[in-house]
Design a protein around this motif. Structure first.
Motif, PDB file in Angstrom:
ATOM      1  N   GLY A  70       1.429   3.161   9.925  1.00  0.00           N
ATOM      2  CA  GLY A  70       1.366   1.948  10.738  1.00  0.00           C
ATOM      3  C   GLY A  70       1.369   0.699   9.883  1.00  0.00           C
ATOM      4  O   GLY A  70       2.034  -0.300  10.202  1.00  0.00           O
ATOM      5  N   PHE A  71       0.631   0.752   8.769  1.00  0.00           N
ATOM      6  CA  PHE A  71       0.566  -0.391   7.862  1.00  0.00           C
ATOM      7  C   PHE A  71       1.938  -0.684   7.256  1.00  0.00           C
ATOM      8  O   PHE A  71       2.371  -1.842   7.184  1.00  0.00           O
ATOM      9  CB  PHE A  71      -0.447  -0.109   6.751  1.00  0.00           C
ATOM     10  N   LEU A  72       2.630   0.366   6.818  1.00  0.00           N
ATOM     11  CA  LEU A  72       3.947   0.184   6.206  1.00  0.00           C
ATOM     12  C   LEU A  72       4.936  -0.430   7.194  1.00  0.00           C
ATOM     13  O   LEU A  72       5.770  -1.265   6.818  1.00  0.00           O
ATOM     14  CB  LEU A  72       4.480   1.527   5.696  1.00  0.00           C
ATOM     15  N   ALA A  73       4.829  -0.041   8.461  1.00  0.00           N
ATOM     16  CA  ALA A  73       5.713  -0.609   9.489  1.00  0.00           C
ATOM     17  C   ALA A  73       5.464  -2.109   9.632  1.00  0.00           C
ATOM     18  O   ALA A  73       6.410  -2.905   9.732  1.00  0.00           O
ATOM     19  CB  ALA A  73       5.482   0.098  10.823  1.00  0.00           C
ATOM     20  N   LEU A  97      -1.345   4.617  -1.098  1.00  0.00           N
ATOM     21  CA  LEU A  97       0.078   4.657  -0.750  1.00  0.00           C
ATOM     22  C   LEU A  97       0.598   3.328  -0.193  1.00  0.00           C
ATOM     23  O   LEU A  97       1.807   3.139  -0.077  1.00  0.00           O
ATOM     24  CB  LEU A  97       0.336   5.775   0.271  1.00  0.00           C
ATOM     25  N   ILE A  98      -0.298   2.413   0.130  1.00  0.00           N
ATOM     26  CA  ILE A  98       0.143   1.129   0.701  1.00  0.00           C
ATOM     27  C   ILE A  98       0.560   0.138  -0.377  1.00  0.00           C
ATOM     28  O   ILE A  98       1.123  -0.916  -0.076  1.00  0.00           O
ATOM     29  CB  ILE A  98      -0.971   0.474   1.546  1.00  0.00           C
ATOM     30  N   ARG A  99       0.272   0.454  -1.640  1.00  0.00           N
ATOM     31  CA  ARG A  99       0.376  -0.573  -2.674  1.00  0.00           C
ATOM     32  C   ARG A  99       1.781  -1.133  -2.873  1.00  0.00           C
ATOM     33  O   ARG A  99       1.936  -2.342  -3.084  1.00  0.00           O
ATOM     34  CB  ARG A  99      -0.173  -0.050  -3.995  1.00  0.00           C
ATOM     35  N   ASN A 120     -11.486   0.356   3.072  1.00  0.00           N
ATOM     36  CA  ASN A 120     -10.319   1.230   2.951  1.00  0.00           C
ATOM     37  C   ASN A 120     -10.384   1.891   1.572  1.00  0.00           C
ATOM     38  O   ASN A 120     -10.627   1.207   0.579  1.00  0.00           O
ATOM     39  CB  ASN A 120      -9.012   0.437   3.063  1.00  0.00           C
ATOM     40  N   PRO A 121     -10.170   3.206   1.469  1.00  0.00           N
ATOM     41  CA  PRO A 121     -10.288   3.907   0.175  1.00  0.00           C
ATOM     42  C   PRO A 121      -9.088   3.671  -0.737  1.00  0.00           C
ATOM     43  O   PRO A 121      -8.298   4.572  -1.007  1.00  0.00           O
ATOM     44  CB  PRO A 121     -10.395   5.376   0.600  1.00  0.00           C
ATOM     45  N   LEU A 122      -8.968   2.468  -1.261  1.00  0.00           N
ATOM     46  CA  LEU A 122      -7.795   2.096  -2.049  1.00  0.00           C
ATOM     47  C   LEU A 122      -7.804   2.695  -3.453  1.00  0.00           C
ATOM     48  O   LEU A 122      -6.782   3.152  -3.953  1.00  0.00           O
ATOM     49  CB  LEU A 122      -7.698   0.569  -2.144  1.00  0.00           C
ATOM     50  N   GLY A 123      -8.942   2.652  -4.123  1.00  0.00           N
ATOM     51  CA  GLY A 123      -9.024   3.165  -5.486  1.00  0.00           C
ATOM     52  C   GLY A 123      -8.623   2.132  -6.524  1.00  0.00           C
ATOM     53  O   GLY A 123      -8.080   1.069  -6.212  1.00  0.00           O
ATOM     54  N   ASP A 124      -8.871   2.461  -7.789  1.00  0.00           N
ATOM     55  CA  ASP A 124      -8.669   1.520  -8.895  1.00  0.00           C
ATOM     56  C   ASP A 124      -7.210   1.143  -9.133  1.00  0.00           C
ATOM     57  O   ASP A 124      -6.887  -0.030  -9.334  1.00  0.00           O
ATOM     58  CB  ASP A 124      -9.249   2.101 -10.188  1.00  0.00           C
ATOM     59  N   ASP A 125      -6.320   2.130  -9.137  1.00  0.00           N
ATOM     60  CA  ASP A 125      -4.912   1.845  -9.428  1.00  0.00           C
ATOM     61  C   ASP A 125      -4.313   0.893  -8.396  1.00  0.00           C
ATOM     62  O   ASP A 125      -3.587  -0.044  -8.738  1.00  0.00           O
ATOM     63  CB  ASP A 125      -4.101   3.143  -9.477  1.00  0.00           C
ATOM     64  N   CYS A 126      -4.625   1.150  -7.136  1.00  0.00           N
ATOM     65  CA  CYS A 126      -4.112   0.300  -6.058  1.00  0.00           C
ATOM     66  C   CYS A 126      -4.668  -1.115  -6.185  1.00  0.00           C
ATOM     67  O   CYS A 126      -3.928  -2.098  -6.074  1.00  0.00           O
ATOM     68  CB  CYS A 126      -4.477   0.897  -4.704  1.00  0.00           C
TER      69      CYS A 126
END
Length: 433
Positions: A70-73, A97-99, A120-126
């Motif tokens: 949904g976010f990518l859309a 995956l949204i990055r 949101n569980p984005l994490g360090d790399d994102c």
């Protein structure tokens, strides 16, 4: 037809097409669509209309379970649209995956003013790529990465980001697992920044990290609100804070709940309160104020203390004080009541989750009879009975100036005959049950 603001939060309108048509029809500039259960499918429907929208500047889609699809859309639909000034995608089950699409959008829209990706569980790399995507942005004022699964690597990246982005005025990064060194590095960064709000609640920076943040305040005169809840504050940290606040007239809101502050800490805080004339909101709940000596010092700091040399006038301008869950009993409240009698600034007092009982309520009733400023008192879950509340009402009588007494979570019997009669007789203020 043209609107400035459209608020449809909490309406469970999962039909993205309906929302999209409404946004385009009204030419609205700001849309709050929080908690509408859009989901990925609803987001895709909404995206079709967002691609045609030329008026929207601020979009709030928090708590809609957009997920990555949904976010990518949404991102693909608004790609290249430079009208947007603010995005809020909090609590949408988004991950790393949204990055790609998000970073592309950030690089395109260098006029973005606010970005909220909290919970949101984005994490360090994102997070690192998001910060890199904002490098060319000289307009960003608000960044919220609260509870995004960040670790020390992100803490360092955020500190470096602040050094080269002095225009950021509000930063919220609580509930992440940073380190003590992150606190020190962040302290260095805020010395040359124009931050107004800094929220570091439960960031695992510990006592030495908190010392680092407080040290940064020595040369910072822009921060108005600082929240360090859940991070330990030791004697050294309070010493630095004392120095900071002796020459700082900017800080107005200070949150220090769950900071392991005990007797000596509260005595130091009392000294700070008595001389500081900028802090209007102080939250020191969930610490240990079970020492009568500490309560006596705090009481003296809150009002006009009687001394051998005469009256000593406190500089405090605190209008909201939270000392909930601080192990306060009747003896401690007796001491604090002395300060409340003489205080001329506190309008809201939180005493929830303390063992007050009948003696505590009596002490409180004496204080409110002589205090003409206090308006709201909360005593939720303080082990008081229906008769205790009746005694408070009778003792305070019609002489008090309070407007609300919040007694919820005490099992007060609203149908009790004595309580009903007391309410009819002393009806100047509202009692919440």
């Amino acid at each position: 037809m043209s609107l400035f603001l459209l608020i449809l939060d909490g309406n469970s309108i999962s039909n993205g097409e309906l929302l999209g048509r409404l946004l385009n029809l009204t030419n609205v500039k700001k849309a709050d669509l929080t908690s509408n259960h859009l989901g990925p499918n609803g987001a895709k429907q909404l995206a079709e209309f967002l691609s045609q929208n030329k008026s929207l500047e601020e979009l709030v889609l928090a708590t809609n379970r957009l997920e990555v699809d949904g976010f990518l859309a949404i991102m693909n639909a608004i790609k290249g649209n430079k009208n947007f000034k603010s995005f809020n995608f909090a609590s949408n089950h988004l991950d790393a995956l949204i990055r790609g699409p998000l970073v592309d959008a950030l690089k395109t829209n260098v006029d973005l003013v606010a970005l909220d990706l909290s919970d949101n569980p984005l994490g360090d790399d994102c997070a690192s790529e998001i910060l890199a995507g904002l490098v060319g942005n000289k307009s960003l004022q608000y960044l919220n990465l609260t509870q995004c699964g960040l670790n020390p690597a992100s803490g360092e990246a955020i500190a470096k980001f602040l050094e080269v982005h002095p225009h950021v005025s509000r930063l919220k990064i609580g509930y992440n697992k940073f380190s003590a060194q992150n606190g020190v590095t962040l302290g260095h960064s805020i010395q040359s920044n124009n931050l107004v709000v800094l929220d570091l609640r439960f960031t695992n920076i510990g006592a030495s990290g908190t010392c680092g943040v407080f040290s940064g305040l020595l040369n910072n005169h822009s921060i108005v609100e600082l929240i360090v809840n859940g991070n330990a504050i030791n004697k050294k940290g309070l010493g630095i804070l004392t120095t900071v606040l002796s020459g700082n007239n900017t800080l107005q809101k200070l949150g220090m709940r769950y900071c392991e502050i005990g007797k000596s800490g509260f005595i130091t805080l009392a000294k700070i309160i008595s001389t500081n004339s900028s802090i209007t909101y102080l939250d020191v709940s969930h610490n240990s104020l079970d020492s009568t000596e500490a309560c006596k010092q705090l009481a003296a700091a809150l009002g006009h203390a009687k001394t051998r040399k005469g009256d000593k006038i406190s500089a405090t301008v605190i209008n909201e004080l939270n000392i909930s869950n601080c192990l306060i009993g009747p003896k401690q409240l007796d001491e604090l009541a002395e300060g409340l009698v003489r205080n001329r600034s506190i309008k809201t007092l939180h005493l929830d989750d303390n063992e007050l009982g009948i003696k505590g309520m009596r002490a409180l009733s004496v204080a409110v009879k002589q205090n003409q400023v206090l308006k709201i008192i909360t005593v939720q879950d303080t082990h008081i009975s229906t008769s205790d509340v009746v005694v408070f009402m009778e003792k305070a009588a019609d002489e008090c100036f309070i407007e609300v007494l919040d007694c919820r979570k005490n099992g007060i019997d609203a149908g009790n005959s004595q309580f009903v009669q007391a309410q009819k007789r002393y009806n100047k203020y509202k009692i919440l049950l």
